[in-house]
Design a protein around this motif. Sequence first.
Motif, PDB file in Angstrom:
ATOM      1  N   HIS A 199       0.858  -1.181   0.000  1.00  0.00           N
ATOM      2  CA  HIS A 199       0.000   0.000   0.000  1.00  0.00           C
ATOM      3  C   HIS A 199       0.892   1.228   0.000  1.00  0.00           C
ATOM      4  O   HIS A 199       2.104   1.129   0.221  1.00  0.00           O
ATOM      5  N   ALA A 233       0.807   5.837   0.576  1.00  0.00           N
ATOM      6  CA  ALA A 233       0.078   7.086   0.795  1.00  0.00           C
ATOM      7  C   ALA A 233       0.105   7.844  -0.527  1.00  0.00           C
ATOM      8  O   ALA A 233       1.141   7.918  -1.191  1.00  0.00           O
ATOM      9  N   MET A 239       4.039   7.774  -1.366  1.00  0.00           N
ATOM     10  CA  MET A 239       5.068   7.462  -0.373  1.00  0.00           C
ATOM     11  C   MET A 239       4.929   6.003   0.027  1.00  0.00           C
ATOM     12  O   MET A 239       3.835   5.551   0.359  1.00  0.00           O
ATOM     13  N   GLY A 264       7.119   2.683   2.249  1.00  0.00           N
ATOM     14  CA  GLY A 264       8.140   2.419   3.265  1.00  0.00           C
ATOM     15  C   GLY A 264       7.555   2.662   4.630  1.00  0.00           C
ATOM     16  O   GLY A 264       7.761   3.714   5.231  1.00  0.00           O
ATOM     17  N   GLU A 265       6.790   1.687   5.129  1.00  0.00           N
ATOM     18  CA  GLU A 265       6.067   1.881   6.381  1.00  0.00           C
ATOM     19  C   GLU A 265       6.947   1.540   7.569  1.00  0.00           C
ATOM     20  O   GLU A 265       7.583   0.492   7.591  1.00  0.00           O
ATOM     21  N   PRO A 266       6.963   2.434   8.559  1.00  0.00           N
ATOM     22  CA  PRO A 266       7.719   2.104   9.763  1.00  0.00           C
ATOM     23  C   PRO A 266       7.048   0.960  10.498  1.00  0.00           C
ATOM     24  O   PRO A 266       5.824   0.827  10.476  1.00  0.00           O
ATOM     25  N   PRO A 309       6.288  -1.198  14.171  1.00  0.00           N
ATOM     26  CA  PRO A 309       5.792  -0.704  15.456  1.00  0.00           C
ATOM     27  C   PRO A 309       6.915  -0.260  16.395  1.00  0.00           C
ATOM     28  O   PRO A 309       6.663   0.433  17.366  1.00  0.00           O
ATOM     29  N   PRO A 352      10.049   6.204  13.979  1.00  0.00           N
ATOM     30  CA  PRO A 352       9.485   6.122  12.627  1.00  0.00           C
ATOM     31  C   PRO A 352      10.202   7.025  11.629  1.00  0.00           C
ATOM     32  O   PRO A 352      10.188   6.754  10.427  1.00  0.00           O
ATOM     33  N   ARG A 400      11.999   5.677   3.669  1.00  0.00           N
ATOM     34  CA  ARG A 400      10.778   5.835   2.861  1.00  0.00           C
ATOM     35  C   ARG A 400      11.156   6.489   1.545  1.00  0.00           C
ATOM     36  O   ARG A 400      12.109   7.267   1.459  1.00  0.00           O
TER      37      ARG A 400
END
Lengths: 163, 163
Positions: free
Chosen positions: B27, B29, B78, B80-82, B84, B88, B93
């Motif tokens: 996915h 943004a 964008m 490149g998800e951080p 948990p 972050p 990204r």
Amino acid sequence: MPRPDPVAPADAEARALALALLAGARHAALAVIDPETAAPGISRIALGLDAQGLPLTLISQLAPHTAALRVNPAAALMVGEPGPKGDPLTHPRLMLRVSASFLDRNAPGHAALRAHWLQSHPKSTLYVDFADFAFVRFSPVSALLNAGFGRAFRLTAADLLPH
Amino acid sequence: MPRPDPVAPADAEARALALALLAGARHAALAVIDPETAAPGISRIALGLDAQGLPLTLISQLAPHTAALRVNPAAALMVGEPGPKGDPLTHPRLMLRVSASFLDRNAPGHAALRAHWLQSHPKSTLYVDFADFAFVRFSPVSALLNAGFGRAFRLTAADLLPH
């Protein structure tokens, strides 16, 4: 025949979820308009809330988004990060239309905001006083909460004020 | 005196990281320009790659971003998800300036693209053939890779083509 509007006005549950997503966000995706090309730009920023519960960031003048916001304060934020498991598109996210305002280092309230920010972002101590960095408040204009497929809610700025 | 440019041209390592972030993204943004207000809009979309390795999505006509892209194909992505854990903002990204193009359901290549997408997004089988849904390809214009504090790289469209 017009389509039925797939977005409902926010109810109490939607407002509570939206506020929880905002309060829980440590970072956000930020959309701006690039002043040179008029095209959208996107980036990741640190996020917190000010004492009134409105979204706040601390950003560097070296970043392209900062130059963009200086020229055009219209922006959008998205919070609500999907975890590593499950379908990311069913994970709730809040998308806010906002207007950015920079807080001058010498303005009244800067010291209080700085102290408030450092409570939730203690690592920022390393650079919060660099001349390059500035606090930016985001005043919500409106928001859309997507709580999973087929569950979309429209929120007003008033819906986003903590009670 | 002008500031030194904090962004370096991409080297081989930066290109490899950028391609890995794109290839690994399920996915993204998406930033668009809202045609009614000219303000930025932001949302989360499913993401895949086409057979050439360029970013691709499957979106609904009911979504505001789809209406925006129909009017103005300039957009930003964008990936490149951080996770948990950790900071972050040190998580890599990739931010891409792109131009969106819709693929008509009757166009040559639609069947092949549909089959390719369903290999990586099998759950889309449920709605890929709904009249509301359309594939959109994103042609990169340029990109910025942020690989952590102080490690930023500028990429060209050619840098983003898999070799």
